[in-house]
Design an enzyme around this catalytic site. Sequence first.
Site, PDB file in Angstrom:
ATOM      1  N   HIS A  70       2.905 -15.205   4.088  1.00  0.00           N
ATOM      2  CA  HIS A  70       2.203 -16.472   4.268  1.00  0.00           C
ATOM      3  C   HIS A  70       2.191 -16.883   5.741  1.00  0.00           C
ATOM      4  CE1 HIS A  70       1.723 -18.429   0.070  1.00  0.00           C
ATOM      5  NE2 HIS A  70       0.568 -18.173   0.611  1.00  0.00           N
ATOM      6  N   ARG A  87     -12.062  -8.860 -11.206  1.00  0.00           N
ATOM      7  CA  ARG A  87     -11.333  -7.685 -11.685  1.00  0.00           C
ATOM      8  C   ARG A  87     -10.455  -8.079 -12.864  1.00  0.00           C
ATOM      9  NH1 ARG A  87      -7.497  -4.878  -7.407  1.00  0.00           N
ATOM     10  NH2 ARG A  87      -6.241  -6.753  -7.772  1.00  0.00           N
ATOM     11  N   GLU A 113     -10.429   4.197  -7.264  1.00  0.00           N
ATOM     12  CA  GLU A 113      -9.149   4.170  -6.545  1.00  0.00           C
ATOM     13  C   GLU A 113      -8.210   5.308  -6.924  1.00  0.00           C
ATOM     14  OE1 GLU A 113      -7.197   0.473  -7.565  1.00  0.00           O
ATOM     15  OE2 GLU A 113      -8.034   0.498  -9.579  1.00  0.00           O
ATOM     16  N   ASN A 132      -6.939   0.806  -0.697  1.00  0.00           N
ATOM     17  CA  ASN A 132      -5.483   0.708  -0.601  1.00  0.00           C
ATOM     18  C   ASN A 132      -4.824   1.756  -1.502  1.00  0.00           C
ATOM     19  OD1 ASN A 132      -6.328  -1.486   0.827  1.00  0.00           O
ATOM     20  ND2 ASN A 132      -5.297  -3.009  -0.415  1.00  0.00           N
ATOM     21  N   ASP A 133      -5.193   1.740  -2.795  1.00  0.00           N
ATOM     22  CA  ASP A 133      -4.634   2.728  -3.721  1.00  0.00           C
ATOM     23  C   ASP A 133      -5.257   4.103  -3.528  1.00  0.00           C
ATOM     24  OD1 ASP A 133      -2.619   1.435  -5.034  1.00  0.00           O
ATOM     25  OD2 ASP A 133      -3.863   0.670  -6.652  1.00  0.00           O
ATOM     26  N   ARG A 189       2.380   3.700   0.203  1.00  0.00           N
ATOM     27  CA  ARG A 189       2.036   2.810   1.319  1.00  0.00           C
ATOM     28  C   ARG A 189       3.091   1.758   1.588  1.00  0.00           C
ATOM     29  NH1 ARG A 189      -1.385  -1.673  -1.000  1.00  0.00           N
ATOM     30  NH2 ARG A 189      -1.695  -1.250  -3.202  1.00  0.00           N
ATOM     31  N   CYS A 234     -13.706  -2.997  -1.603  1.00  0.00           N
ATOM     32  CA  CYS A 234     -12.909  -4.222  -1.559  1.00  0.00           C
ATOM     33  C   CYS A 234     -11.511  -3.984  -1.002  1.00  0.00           C
ATOM     34  CB  CYS A 234     -12.819  -4.853  -2.946  1.00  0.00           C
ATOM     35  SG  CYS A 234     -12.051  -3.786  -4.192  1.00  0.00           S
TER      36      CYS A 234
END
Length: 559
Positions: A180, A322, A421, A444-445, A455, A492
């Site tokens: 954050h 999603r 992914e 990412n995946d 990762r 995305c």
Amino acid sequence: MEKLKVSKTASKGIAIGKIYKYEKTVLTADDYDVQNIDSEKEIFQKAVGEVSSDLEKLAKDSEVFEAHIQLVQDPMLIDAVTEKISDCKNAQMALKDTIDEFVMIFESMDDPYMRGRADDVKDIYQRLLSKMQNAVLKDLSQINTPTIVIAKDLAPSDTATMNFEHITGFATEFGGVTSHVSIMARNMNLPVLVGVHGLFGKVKDGDFVIIDAGNGDLIINPDDETVKKYEQIKKNFEEKELRLKEEAHLEPVTQDGKRVLVYANVGNVEDAQKAVKAHIDGIGLFRSEFLYMESDHFPTQDEQFEAYKNVVLTCKGEVIIRTLDIGGDKGLSYYEFDKEENPFLGFRAIRLSLSMEDMFKTQLKALLRASSYGTLSIMYPMIISIEELLKANALLEECKKELDKEGIPYSKDVKVGMMMETPAGVIEVDNFAKYVDFFSIGTNDLTQYILAVDRGNEKISDMYNSFHPAVLHSIQKIIDAGHKENITVGMCGEFASDERACKMLLGMGLDEFSVAHTQVSAIKSIIRRSNFEQCKKVSEKIRTAYSLADVEKILKEYK
């Protein structure tokens, strides 16, 4: 002069100046004997009330603290602490043990954003403990001259006391780009570096440093020539940011007339409201799992419907939601998952949904109902087989029939797509393209699965690189297969926000970039200043690349 570097950055921009080395107070729970259980409960309840009051004041200036209010007032937290006190633990130790449990849950999650919430929980712990001990937490409110703050780590409560008229940037030894604190820095366009290993021991109060947040560089006690160089870089950057702000409303059309879509990734209605202000075309990823993770029960159909409806009403363009992407490594307090040796490859996402049909149909019905308020599309995560896709669609058809029977309206034109992914998705992409309305590439995946690189593992973090030829060739294969069947292909994952990758992805034929709302203007600007035909030449050369060095050479050639 010494230069430190980080591979991932939290923001952009240049900060130049003297540092303030901040060593914050860290309180520990006192382990004393309980004399009166009711008194201990009162101590805890009083602390919750006082912290809630403090946070409500802070929330007026920062939405981050709205989430902290929800945490400190979370019935699961309050009930767990109260139950431990009833078992004769004092209020401070009951709080510590409960917070440790919450932190462990968040830190075990795959999603980097959710892992970052562990820092928020720790921050709440310090606030509550300070009230119980009548202690005053050290803060940064006294800084009144231009200063760069250096710390081991910072919590949102630390940044809340900063006077940003004087604090021009900060760097921490620990922390991640999805914390954050990092998000707050991005929203304020403040140059920040997090996770700078060994930083705290290398600097002292009054040292002069340069933070180049965009490139991940921190220079300690630079020479005059270096300072002069970065002062010019800083001036150029600020002029560019001003131009981006002025051009934010312009459409992402290349110089030779190619129009692409720039969407945003969001996690809730508040995120969507921020994204809309950035002049987005739509929302490319709404993470519905946050509804589940922020609840103490599986959200009802009506609860989900209200959330999805509000997002659709907020955004005039397409909203891609999603379906639940949780399980294995992402826990729920109200549902016990079996322990798994490899949760990244485990019982998660569509696998969980298809095994819990009632829960899945509840979500699908809520999505369908919300579709009557705007352009809503449904996206399935972690699909690896046609059988999974057909089963999910069969359940969707059942939901439509049941809503028809009840006379409940929904859009008859809801599009259905899937995340790309997994290696299985790439290998079978030609077949998948025949059954969906769109693809959205989750880099990412996809990157970690294609490269077999965790990762979240710092020891091999340098190996996790979406510019790897195997990843780029997979992306191109997905785009080509989608276009062959005349379906839209978006992205995305974080890679869509990468400014270095933008022209290459454009040339590959990517139809839609879904990015962090803070990156919308920058990505739109790159697109407007690009020539699509020239970008295609970049992608054509990338097809022949067989090493990272090849990729780097090609990107530099067309920079």
